[in-house]
Design a protein around this motif. Structure first.
Motif, PDB file in Angstrom:
ATOM      1  N   UNK A 174       0.910  -1.076   0.041  1.00 46.97           N
ATOM      2  CA  UNK A 174       0.146  -0.090   0.091  1.00 46.97           C
ATOM      3  C   UNK A 174       0.763   1.188   0.035  1.00 46.97           C
ATOM      4  N   UNK A 175       1.893   1.231   0.808  1.00 47.29           N
ATOM      5  CA  UNK A 175       2.871   2.445   0.669  1.00 47.29           C
ATOM      6  C   UNK A 175       3.490   2.591  -0.604  1.00 47.29           C
ATOM      7  N   UNK A 176       3.927   1.566  -1.183  1.00 45.30           N
ATOM      8  CA  UNK A 176       4.422   1.853  -2.604  1.00 45.30           C
ATOM      9  C   UNK A 176       3.661   2.142  -3.502  1.00 45.30           C
ATOM     10  N   UNK A 177       2.224   1.660  -3.526  1.00 45.56           N
ATOM     11  CA  UNK A 177       1.009   2.180  -4.352  1.00 45.56           C
ATOM     12  C   UNK A 177       1.104   3.474  -4.011  1.00 45.56           C
ATOM     13  N   UNK A 178       0.872   4.038  -2.997  1.00 47.84           N
ATOM     14  CA  UNK A 178       0.621   5.590  -2.571  1.00 47.84           C
ATOM     15  C   UNK A 178       1.854   6.451  -3.351  1.00 47.84           C
ATOM     16  N   UNK A 179       2.758   5.807  -3.600  1.00 50.40           N
ATOM     17  CA  UNK A 179       3.909   6.615  -4.431  1.00 50.40           C
ATOM     18  C   UNK A 179       4.002   6.344  -5.961  1.00 50.40           C
ATOM     19  N   UNK A 180       3.250   5.284  -6.428  1.00 52.09           N
ATOM     20  CA  UNK A 180       3.241   5.010  -7.785  1.00 52.09           C
ATOM     21  C   UNK A 180       1.942   5.988  -8.366  1.00 52.09           C
ATOM     22  N   UNK A 181       1.019   6.252  -7.875  1.00 47.48           N
ATOM     23  CA  UNK A 181       0.033   7.153  -8.729  1.00 47.48           C
ATOM     24  C   UNK A 181      -0.875   6.487  -9.446  1.00 47.48           C
ATOM     25  N   UNK A 182      -1.043   5.159  -9.345  1.00 53.45           N
ATOM     26  CA  UNK A 182      -2.000   4.309 -10.048  1.00 53.45           C
ATOM     27  C   UNK A 182      -3.269   3.987  -9.184  1.00 53.45           C
ATOM     28  N   UNK A 183      -4.557   4.410  -9.431  1.00 59.35           N
ATOM     29  CA  UNK A 183      -5.485   4.147  -8.738  1.00 59.35           C
ATOM     30  C   UNK A 183      -5.884   2.771  -8.625  1.00 59.35           C
ATOM     31  N   UNK A 184      -5.718   2.040  -9.627  1.00 55.60           N
ATOM     32  CA  UNK A 184      -6.022   0.500  -9.709  1.00 55.60           C
ATOM     33  C   UNK A 184      -5.250  -0.187  -8.718  1.00 55.60           C
ATOM     34  N   UNK A 185      -3.741  -0.063  -8.999  1.00 56.51           N
ATOM     35  CA  UNK A 185      -2.840  -0.623  -8.270  1.00 56.51           C
ATOM     36  C   UNK A 185      -3.078  -0.377  -6.922  1.00 56.51           C
ATOM     37  N   UNK A 186      -3.622   0.803  -6.442  1.00 61.99           N
ATOM     38  CA  UNK A 186      -3.786   1.178  -4.977  1.00 61.99           C
ATOM     39  C   UNK A 186      -4.972   0.292  -4.301  1.00 61.99           C
ATOM     40  N   UNK A 187      -6.100   0.531  -5.137  1.00 62.54           N
ATOM     41  CA  UNK A 187      -7.197  -0.211  -4.711  1.00 62.54           C
ATOM     42  C   UNK A 187      -7.020  -1.636  -4.550  1.00 62.54           C
ATOM     43  N   UNK A 188      -6.291  -2.321  -5.474  1.00 61.20           N
ATOM     44  CA  UNK A 188      -5.864  -3.698  -5.170  1.00 61.20           C
ATOM     45  C   UNK A 188      -4.969  -4.000  -3.891  1.00 61.20           C
ATOM     46  N   UNK A 189      -4.055  -3.190  -3.775  1.00 66.78           N
ATOM     47  CA  UNK A 189      -3.132  -3.155  -2.523  1.00 66.78           C
ATOM     48  C   UNK A 189      -3.820  -2.974  -1.260  1.00 66.78           C
ATOM     49  N   UNK A 190      -5.023  -2.016  -1.120  1.00 66.34           N
ATOM     50  CA  UNK A 190      -5.784  -1.691  -0.083  1.00 66.34           C
ATOM     51  C   UNK A 190      -6.632  -3.149   0.118  1.00 66.34           C
ATOM     52  N   UNK A 191      -7.200  -3.603  -0.908  1.00 66.10           N
ATOM     53  CA  UNK A 191      -8.103  -4.878  -0.922  1.00 66.10           C
ATOM     54  C   UNK A 191      -7.187  -5.801  -0.257  1.00 66.10           C
ATOM     55  N   UNK A 192      -5.923  -6.062  -0.587  1.00 67.01           N
ATOM     56  CA  UNK A 192      -5.129  -7.338   0.059  1.00 67.01           C
ATOM     57  C   UNK A 192      -4.854  -7.142   1.542  1.00 67.01           C
ATOM     58  N   UNK A 193      -4.601  -5.621   1.820  1.00 64.39           N
ATOM     59  CA  UNK A 193      -4.436  -5.475   2.976  1.00 64.39           C
ATOM     60  C   UNK A 193      -5.651  -5.681   4.046  1.00 64.39           C
ATOM     61  N   UNK A 194      -6.673  -5.306   3.295  1.00 60.73           N
ATOM     62  CA  UNK A 194      -7.927  -5.745   4.154  1.00 60.73           C
ATOM     63  C   UNK A 194      -8.055  -6.956   4.611  1.00 60.73           C
ATOM     64  N   UNK A 195      -7.730  -8.026   3.516  1.00 60.08           N
ATOM     65  CA  UNK A 195      -7.939  -9.451   3.568  1.00 60.08           C
ATOM     66  C   UNK A 195      -6.840  -9.804   4.630  1.00 60.08           C
ATOM     67  N   UNK A 196      -5.563  -9.234   4.569  1.00 57.07           N
ATOM     68  CA  UNK A 196      -4.541  -9.775   5.399  1.00 57.07           C
ATOM     69  C   UNK A 196      -4.741  -9.537   6.831  1.00 57.07           C
TER      70      UNK A 196
END
Length: 217
Positions: A174-196
């Motif tokens: 999620x931290x890395x995705x916040x730096x990347x600027x791609x909304x879809x990548x960030x949303x997927x990362x957040x979803x994985x963190x939710x599941x984890x």
């Protein structure tokens, strides 16, 4: 008519071609702990982001500081056939109202500027929507990360090494995705963190229930 809340600022839009008279309402809460007010901004325009529209008015609604998500602010906005827009905001805990009345719910701009706004909304539609999706995903991620940190600090002892590693790995994504600027990548990362963190959340709730049972008479 639609509304959104970003931080302590609420944005309300009167959509073009809405049939009048019309009325709509929505409930909002505080976005951060200790927040003392929300700002309601009434906007007119075609763009997705508040900064690109015309402002009709605004009011600040104070309320008692509370933990995140505990305050309740009910907002109702009504547009009548005479073009008068009334925005009523109520602190549910006290019943106190703040009212904003806009006598002419249209900014005084030329037809040329209106046409320019419409043209720009079409020209920038994809970029505007992408920015809005990114902003919403970013806000969710920024709210989730400190909550995960607090939960992990509280419940690390109830997890095995693999579970802790998965949470920390997902958090880093999620931290890395916040730096990347791609909304879809960030949303997927957040979803994985939710599941984890599902197992951790369940253990915290279970522990809280057990502790409450111990104190029951």
């Amino acid at each position: 008519i639609s509304a959104c809340l970003v931080g302590s600022e609420m944005c309300i839009r009167d959509r073009r071609n809405t049939t009048i008279p019309c009325k709509a309402g929505e409930m909002f809460t505080n976005a951060v702990a200790g927040q003392k007010a929300v700002r309601i901004r009434v906007l007119q325009g075609e763009r997705e982001m508040a900064r690109d529209n015309w402002e009709l008015g605004q009011i600040d609604v104070p309320f008692a500081p509370a933990p995140k998500g505990q305050a309740r602010i009910g907002v109702q906005f009504r547009l009548d056939e005479n073009g008068i827009l009334e925005v009523l905001a109520r602190d549910v805990s006290t019943g106190k109202d703040q009212v904003l009345v806009i006598e002419n719910s249209a900014v005084d701009v030329s037809d040329e500027k209106v046409g320019q706004m419409v043209s720009e909304s079409v020209e920038h539609a994809f970029a505007d929507m992408s920015e809005r999706v990114w902003t919403e995903a970013k806000l969710k991620a920024e709210e989730l990360l400190p909550a995960v940190d607090a939960a992990l600090e509280l419940g690390r002892q109830w997890l095995n090494d693999d579970e802790v590693e998965e949470i920390e790995k997902s958090r880093a994504e999620v931290d890395a995705a916040l730096q990347g600027g791609d909304a879809n990548v960030l949303k997927r990362a957040v979803q994985r963190l939710d599941q984890a963190t599902e197992s951790l959340a369940a253990k915290i709730v279970e522990q809280a229930i057990d502790q409450a049972s111990e104190w029951s008479p």
